[in-house]
Design an enzyme around this catalytic site. Structure first.
Site, mmCIF file in Angstrom:
data_model
loop_
_atom_site.group_PDB
_atom_site.id
_atom_site.type_symbol
_atom_site.label_atom_id
_atom_site.label_comp_id
_atom_site.label_asym_id
_atom_site.label_seq_id
_atom_site.Cartn_x
_atom_site.Cartn_y
_atom_site.Cartn_z
ATOM 1 N N THR A 95 0.657 -0.881 0.076
ATOM 2 C CA THR A 95 0.119 -0.191 -0.257
ATOM 3 C C THR A 95 0.752 1.176 -0.144
ATOM 4 O O THR A 95 1.797 1.388 1.027
ATOM 5 C CB THR A 95 -0.731 0.069 0.883
ATOM 6 N N LYS A 171 -7.518 0.924 -3.552
ATOM 7 C CA LYS A 171 -6.448 0.358 -1.551
ATOM 8 C C LYS A 171 -6.714 1.429 -0.759
ATOM 9 O O LYS A 171 -7.293 1.352 -0.044
ATOM 10 C CB LYS A 171 -5.180 -0.034 -1.814
ATOM 11 N N LYS A 241 -0.327 4.850 9.272
ATOM 12 C CA LYS A 241 0.342 4.899 7.928
ATOM 13 C C LYS A 241 -0.523 5.223 6.526
ATOM 14 O O LYS A 241 -0.594 5.770 5.911
ATOM 15 C CB LYS A 241 1.767 3.952 7.701
#
Length: 294
Positions: A95, A171, A241
């Site tokens: 990702t 995503k 994150k």
């Protein structure tokens, strides 16, 4: 097919296992080489450097933690950009930010290397079972070459079109919505707990009714059991994150994301309280703490 694979965390290790079982020859590299031992015992070949892994096959897959890690294995002497053969394919399955994938699209094209962004949907058990969702963005010819690999690692491939950045956006949106759902579940369960409603009863009421999807079932059970610390599938630091990636995307496109701000604060609070390695559903734990529930 000969494949290079870089990044052997929980997800990467499980994905390589599926590729080996599928009959592919996989050369693996990880900064901590000991993480490759179980895969080497199953037939993988240990590569001594990123460059060696980059020349291992036509397709080189990366599954690393964040943008910094991906940049580190890509740029500089012995990195992917300087090592991969012309016409080969780099499949980025982690990702990553829109900005990095956009830069990669341009930089790899200059070296005549095809970039496919193929981030995955699912936790480690899904990866072990070859049941990931895979979002694929890039040139159709490159994706066609990779499709047999995707079929082994995943239950379905979702086409995102010819631009790798589109897969990255999809995503990021998926993980943002999942984070917001976990945060809302945390609020719901602590409200139920303080009012005397048993957690398992609430879980069954919710997931047997309007909230019967996999996300509510998986994370609802974790929250009902308060099982944030045993065998985390997705760490709070990784969740933070990903939430930051959503906030960066929102800023880039002038889209306010107030739910993402709340998730960021819950995750920061969890990390500040010593739970960096807990599952990111620890957001519910922080909600309970803020509500006076021990």
């Amino acid at each position: 097919m000969k494949i290079g694979f870089i990044g052997l965390g929980k997800m990467g290790t499980a994905m390589v296992g599926c590729l080996i079982d599928g009959g592919h020859e996989v050369g693996v590299y990880n900064r901590t080489a000991s993480k490759a031992e179980s895969l080497v015992a199953r037939g993988a070949k240990l590569m001594e450097s990123v460059g060696q892994a980059a020349r291992c096959g036509t397709v080189v897959i990366t599954m690393v933690e964040n943008d910094d890690a991906l940049s580190a294995v890509t740029y500089g002497d012995g990195g992917l950009l300087s090592s991969m053969d012309k016409g080969s394919i780099h499949v980025a399955m982690g990702t990553h930010s829109i900005a990095l994938i956009k830069a990669f699209t341009q930089d790899f094209a200059k070296h005549s290397v095809n970039l496919v962004a193929a981030p995955v949907l699912g936790r480690p058990p899904a990866a072990e079972a070859g049941q990931l969702g895979i979002i694929a963005g890039g040139a159709s010819t490159a994706i066609d070459i990779c499709q047999p690999l995707f079929d082994i690692m995943g239950r379905r491939t979702y086409p995102a079109g010819p631009e790798p950045t589109a897969a990255a956006v999809a995503k990021i949106i998926n993980n943002f919505l999942l984070a917001a759902s976990i945060s809302a579940l945390g609020e719901a369960f602590v409200l139920g707990e303080k009012s005397g409603l048993p957690a398992q009863s609430l879980y069954e009421i919710l997931t047997d009714g309007l909230f019967s999807g996999p996300a509510h079932k998986i994370y609802g059970q974790i929250i009902a059991d308060k099982n944030y610390f045993d065998q985390p599938g997705f760490a709070a630091t990784t969740g933070l994150k990903d939430v930051k990636l959503a906030l960066a995307a929102g800023e880039a496109f002038a889209v306010p994301l107030p739910s993402a701000n709340l998730c960021r604060d819950r995750l920061l609070s969890a990390i500040a309280n010593g739970h960096a390695g807990a599952d990111w559903s620890v957001m519910a734990h922080e909600q309970a703490r803020a509500s006076g529930v021990s």
